[in-house]
Design a protein around this motif. Structure first.
Motif, PDB file in Angstrom:
ATOM      1  N   PRO A  59       0.820  -1.211   0.000  1.00 60.50           N
ATOM      2  CA  PRO A  59       0.000   0.000   0.000  1.00 60.50           C
ATOM      3  C   PRO A  59       0.849   1.255   0.000  1.00 60.50           C
ATOM      4  O   PRO A  59       2.070   1.184  -0.130  1.00 60.50           O
ATOM      5  N   THR A  60       0.178   2.413   0.197  1.00 65.39           N
ATOM      6  CA  THR A  60       0.834   3.717   0.064  1.00 65.39           C
ATOM      7  C   THR A  60       0.815   4.480   1.383  1.00 65.39           C
ATOM      8  O   THR A  60      -0.161   4.444   2.131  1.00 65.39           O
ATOM      9  N   THR A  61       1.911   5.206   1.645  1.00 64.29           N
ATOM     10  CA  THR A  61       2.026   6.073   2.818  1.00 64.29           C
ATOM     11  C   THR A  61       2.322   7.497   2.355  1.00 64.29           C
ATOM     12  O   THR A  61       3.133   7.702   1.446  1.00 64.29           O
ATOM     13  N   TRP A  62       1.642   8.483   2.962  1.00 65.61           N
ATOM     14  CA  TRP A  62       1.848   9.881   2.622  1.00 65.61           C
ATOM     15  C   TRP A  62       2.333  10.654   3.850  1.00 65.61           C
ATOM     16  O   TRP A  62       1.520  11.074   4.687  1.00 65.61           O
ATOM     17  N   PRO A  63       3.650  10.893   4.010  1.00 68.32           N
ATOM     18  CA  PRO A  63       4.155  11.793   5.064  1.00 68.32           C
ATOM     19  C   PRO A  63       4.051  13.251   4.597  1.00 68.32           C
ATOM     20  O   PRO A  63       4.059  13.547   3.403  1.00 68.32           O
ATOM     21  N   TYR A  64       3.998  14.157   5.579  1.00 69.82           N
ATOM     22  CA  TYR A  64       3.816  15.580   5.301  1.00 69.82           C
ATOM     23  C   TYR A  64       4.715  16.389   6.220  1.00 69.82           C
ATOM     24  O   TYR A  64       4.925  16.024   7.381  1.00 69.82           O
ATOM     25  N   ASN A  65       5.241  17.518   5.695  1.00 61.85           N
ATOM     26  CA  ASN A  65       6.140  18.336   6.488  1.00 61.85           C
ATOM     27  C   ASN A  65       6.013  19.799   6.097  1.00 61.85           C
ATOM     28  O   ASN A  65       5.814  20.123   4.923  1.00 61.85           O
ATOM     29  N   VAL A  73       4.835  14.218   9.467  1.00 62.53           N
ATOM     30  CA  VAL A  73       3.622  13.643  10.038  1.00 62.53           C
ATOM     31  C   VAL A  73       2.969  12.762   8.978  1.00 62.53           C
ATOM     32  O   VAL A  73       2.770  13.196   7.845  1.00 62.53           O
ATOM     33  N   GLU A  74       2.638  11.531   9.324  1.00 66.23           N
ATOM     34  CA  GLU A  74       2.007  10.623   8.374  1.00 66.23           C
ATOM     35  C   GLU A  74       0.504  10.886   8.342  1.00 66.23           C
ATOM     36  O   GLU A  74      -0.188  10.768   9.352  1.00 66.23           O
ATOM     37  N   LEU A  75      -0.006  11.249   7.153  1.00 63.90           N
ATOM     38  CA  LEU A  75      -1.436  11.461   6.976  1.00 63.90           C
ATOM     39  C   LEU A  75      -2.132  10.161   6.577  1.00 63.90           C
ATOM     40  O   LEU A  75      -3.259   9.896   6.993  1.00 63.90           O
ATOM     41  N   ILE A  76      -1.451   9.398   5.736  1.00 58.42           N
ATOM     42  CA  ILE A  76      -1.911   8.077   5.306  1.00 58.42           C
ATOM     43  C   ILE A  76      -0.820   7.084   5.664  1.00 58.42           C
ATOM     44  O   ILE A  76       0.358   7.309   5.357  1.00 58.42           O
ATOM     45  N   ARG A  77      -1.180   5.988   6.318  1.00 60.10           N
ATOM     46  CA  ARG A  77      -0.203   4.970   6.691  1.00 60.10           C
ATOM     47  C   ARG A  77      -0.618   3.637   6.097  1.00 60.10           C
ATOM     48  O   ARG A  77      -1.643   3.068   6.468  1.00 60.10           O
ATOM     49  N   LEU A  78       0.157   3.166   5.130  1.00 62.05           N
ATOM     50  CA  LEU A  78      -0.114   1.882   4.477  1.00 62.05           C
ATOM     51  C   LEU A  78      -1.555   1.809   3.977  1.00 62.05           C
ATOM     52  O   LEU A  78      -2.255   0.812   4.163  1.00 62.05           O
ATOM     53  N   GLY A  79      -1.979   2.907   3.326  1.00 60.18           N
ATOM     54  CA  GLY A  79      -3.296   2.943   2.704  1.00 60.18           C
ATOM     55  C   GLY A  79      -4.433   3.316   3.621  1.00 60.18           C
ATOM     56  O   GLY A  79      -5.590   3.386   3.181  1.00 60.18           O
ATOM     57  N   ILE A  80      -4.182   3.575   4.906  1.00 62.53           N
ATOM     58  CA  ILE A  80      -5.232   3.876   5.878  1.00 62.53           C
ATOM     59  C   ILE A  80      -5.028   5.286   6.433  1.00 62.53           C
ATOM     60  O   ILE A  80      -3.922   5.647   6.833  1.00 62.53           O
TER      61      ILE A  80
END
Length: 249
Positions: A59-65, A73-80
Motif C-alpha cells: 500500500p501507500t504512505t503519505w508523510p507531510y512536512n 507527520v504521516e497522513l496516510i499509513r499503508l493505505g489507511i
C-alpha cells in the motif's frame, strides 16, 4: 524464408511499445522522479499525484512536512487514514494512490511525499509534491471606501517571487477584470510587494462605478497562470461589501 505479414509486424510493434513502457516504469521506480509543484487557492480542492506509482506497489504512505514541523507527520499509513490528524475528514486516497485534500487552508501548504511498499518494504524512491496555497485577505472597508487587499503565496520550501534568477520563476501580481496587470505607475492603485515572502498588496479608494468590479490576484510559474483568487466589490446604496472567490483554471 517466410515473410512476416503486416499483422505480425504490427503485433511485434505493439509488444515492443509495451516493453518500452514497462521498462520506463521500472526505471522511474528505481531512479527517482522529479519533484512536483501543485498550486491551489485556499478553499479549493486539490489532488496531489503519486508520480512513482506502480501497479504492484501497495500500500501507500503519505508523510507531510512544513517549516513549522521538525519531523514529518504521516497522513496516510499503508493505505489507511490516520485518525489523529486535524485534516482527517478532508483527506482521501485516490485509486491511483494520489492524495486528495478538500477545502484547502493556508495550513495545508508544505512538502508531501508518496511512499509505496511491498511486504512492508519500501519500493522505489519517495515521490515529493510541494503544495503552494494562494490566499487573499482584506482590511475592513473604511468610511472613505478605502480597501487594502493582501495576496500571499504560502510555500515550502519558501520560494522567492519576482526573482528572475530562480529556476521556478514564480510571480505574484494583481490584474483587473479585463486581465490587465496593475502596476505602480497607475495613480489609482498603490501596489506594494515583499518578494522574500511572496506577498503583494493592493490599496485603492472605491468609486461608485466599482459596483461588481473584480480584481484578481494571480500566481504564475514560468509565465503560466497556476491559480488565482478574485475579489469582487458589491455596493448597495451606502453599504459596501465584498466577495472573495476562487477562479477555476
Amino acid at each position: 524464408m517466410k515473410r512476416k505479414t503486416e499483422k505480425e509486424k504490427m503485433s511485434e510493434g505493439h509488444l515492443c511499445l509495451l516493453g518500452l513502457i514497462a521498462l520506463s516504469s521500472l526505471l522511474t521506480g528505481t531512479s527517482g522522479v522529479d519533484d512536483a509543484h501543485v498550486f491551489i487557492s485556499s478553499g479549493g480542492n486539490v489532488r496531489l499525484p503519486c508520480n512513482n506509482t506502480h501497479k504492484h506497489y501497495r500500500p501507500t504512505t503519505w508523510p507531510y512536512n512544513t517549516l513549522n514541523n521538525s519531523a514529518a507527520v504521516e497522513l496516510i499509513r499503508l493505505g489507511i487514514k490516520k485518525k489523529d490528524t486535524q485534516r482527517h475528514e478532508r483527506l482521501s486516497l485516490g485509486s491511483d494512490c494520489s492524495l486528495n485534500i478538500n477545502n484547502i487552508s493556508t495550513e495545508d501548504y508544505g512538502s508531501y511525499m508518496c511512499r509505496q511498499y511491498v511486504n512492508h518494504k519500501q519500493q522505489g524512491t519517495d515521490a515529493r509534491v510541494y503544495l503552494h496555497v494562494l490566499h487573499v485577505s482584506q482590511t475592513e472597508i473604511s468610511a472613505g471606501l478605502s480597501v487594502t487587499l493582501s495576496c500571499q503565496l504560502y510555500s515550502y520550501p519558501r520560494v522567492s517571487c519576482d526573482d528572475s534568477v530562480s529556476s521556478e520563476r514564480i510571480e505574484l501580481f494583481w490584474v483587473n477584470q479585463a486581465g490587465v496587470k496593475l502596476t505602480r505607475s497607475d495613480s489609482r492603485y498603490q501596489i506594494s510587494s515583499s518578494s522574500g515572502h511572496c506577498i503583494i498588496s493592493l490599496n485603492t479608494t472605491l468609486l461608485n462605478e466599482d459596483h461588481n468590479r473584480e480584481w484578481r490576484c494571480e500566481v504564475t510559474q514560468r509565465d503560466r497562470v497556476k491559480t488565482s483568487v478574485t475579489y469582487t466589490v458589491k455596493s448597495s446604496g451606502e453599504k459596501t461589501s465584498s466577495l472573495i472567490s476562487v477562479r477555476p483554471l
